[in-house]
Design an enzyme around this catalytic site. Structure first.
Site, PDB file in Angstrom:
ATOM      1  CB  THR A 134      -0.588  -0.027   1.541  1.00 27.02           C
ATOM      2  OG1 THR A 134       0.174   0.332   2.505  1.00 27.02           O
ATOM      3  CG2 THR A 134      -1.479  -1.516   0.935  1.00 27.02           C
ATOM      4  NE  ARG A 163      -9.207  -5.355   6.318  1.00 32.53           N
ATOM      5  CZ  ARG A 163      -8.474  -4.752   6.171  1.00 32.53           C
ATOM      6  NH1 ARG A 163      -8.077  -4.025   4.771  1.00 32.53           N
ATOM      7  NH2 ARG A 163      -6.995  -4.689   6.986  1.00 32.53           N
ATOM      8  N   GLY A 194      -9.920  -0.999   6.940  1.00 34.51           N
ATOM      9  CA  GLY A 194      -8.060  -0.975   7.664  1.00 34.51           C
ATOM     10  C   GLY A 194      -7.797  -0.168   9.064  1.00 34.51           C
ATOM     11  CG  ASP A 195      -3.808   0.947   8.509  1.00 40.06           C
ATOM     12  OD1 ASP A 195      -3.966  -0.705   7.811  1.00 40.06           O
ATOM     13  OD2 ASP A 195      -2.879   1.450   8.211  1.00 40.06           O
ATOM     14  CB  THR A 206       2.428   0.800   5.437  1.00 45.05           C
ATOM     15  OG1 THR A 206       2.534  -0.656   4.706  1.00 45.05           O
ATOM     16  CG2 THR A 206       4.184   0.364   5.533  1.00 45.05           C
ATOM     17  N   GLY A 207       0.621  -1.778   6.690  1.00 46.68           N
ATOM     18  CA  GLY A 207       0.736  -3.283   6.968  1.00 46.68           C
ATOM     19  C   GLY A 207      -0.320  -4.165   7.156  1.00 46.68           C
ATOM     20  N   GLY A 227      -3.629  -4.745   8.472  1.00 45.18           N
ATOM     21  CA  GLY A 227      -4.828  -3.226   8.902  1.00 45.18           C
ATOM     22  C   GLY A 227      -5.037  -3.318  10.245  1.00 45.18           C
TER      23      GLY A 227
END
Ligand code: GLY
Length: 263
Positions: free
Chosen positions: A142, A170, A172-173, A192-193, A195
């Site tokens: 991302t 869904r 994510g972060d 990043t990673g 979420g």
């Protein structure tokens, strides 16, 4: 003139060879900053360039959801407290531009078809988002960018197609304030990673708070949060800029990133 700076990442767990793509986007952003563009304009510009690059899981090149749909998230925040974010947005190759447009609105965030209808009313292009090939399941790559301009203004822009093998809807972060991004008091941080793990830790607000209270330097805060709050199997990375134009990046895995400064 104050020091200007940009830092951008191409995702935790992503191929280091993608650094060249990020450097190219960041260098273009640096030229714009040098010509007087604002931190907000440049953070969005760098993020949109990475959305347009199919090498990354954001905009074009996003992963598909479990039902085959492509739904994108993006967020923008400035150091003076403005923000905009979009969640699970269909048919939007550049969600970061929609998130940036929300900055001037009373509503901070929009999701799904409501976000798309709002974007339609304002002329943001509606088009199928070309996903990455189905045999390329990687989803860590991302994108996020932070810029500091000559007037000391700071801005973050982040974007993602989400993690692979997740249901439609869904979250994510990336579009969640304090989780995937936080900018305040001359310090900006983007994550990043995975979420879900980042969101549980409210990672960006957590490290931002430590840095702004001067409990830790930015390198100390990044290293300590990633090593103590995540297991080694959970890919996580952080990038940040402070008002002096110092940049920093740290991850527990490969994380291609690039920076530019005016000196
Ligand atoms: N960090 C991107 C996501 O989990 O959606």
């Amino acid at each position: 003139m104050r020091r200007m700076a940009i830092i951008a990442h191409g995702g935790a767990g992503a191929d280091p060879a993608k650094t060249a793509n990020i450097q190219s986007a960041v260098d273009a952003g640096g030229r714009s900053l040098a010509q007087g563009a604002s931190a907000l304009e440049v953070a969005v510009m760098v993020c949109a360039a990475l959305e347009d690059d199919p090498a990354f899981n954001a905009g074009t090149g996003s992963v598909t959801r479990q039902d085959g749909s492509v739904l994108v998230d993006a967020s923008v925040q400035t150091g003076d407290g403005q923000m905009g974010f979009v969640v699970s947005m269909p048919e939007t190759p550049n969600p970061v531009r929609v998130a940036a447009a929300l900055i001037d609105e009373g509503v901070n965030g929009l999701a799904g078809m409501g976000a798309r209808a709002w974007a339609d009313e304002r002329g943001f292009p509606r088009a199928d988002v070309i996903p990455r090939p189905p045999d390329d399941a990687k989803s860590g790559d991302t994108v996020g960018a932070i810029a500091l301009d000559s007037q000391g203004r700071i801005a973050i822009a982040t974007s993602t197609g989400g993690c692979s093998d997740r249901p439609p809807g869904r979250v994510g972060d990336v579009p969640l304030p304090g989780c995937g991004f936080w900018a305040e008091s001359g310090i900006a941080v983007a994550a990043t990673g995975i979420g879900e793990a980042i969101t549980r830790e409210m990672l960006c607000f957590r490290v931002h708070d430590q840095i702004s209270r001067k409990d830790k330097t930015m390198p100390e805060a990044f290293k300590s949060a990633i090593s103590t709050r995540f297991d080694e199997e959970t890919d996580v990375g952080l990038i940040g800029i402070n008002e002096a134009g110092a940049t920093h990046a740290h991850a527990n895995t490969n994380m291609p990133w690039a920076s530019w400064t005016s000196d």
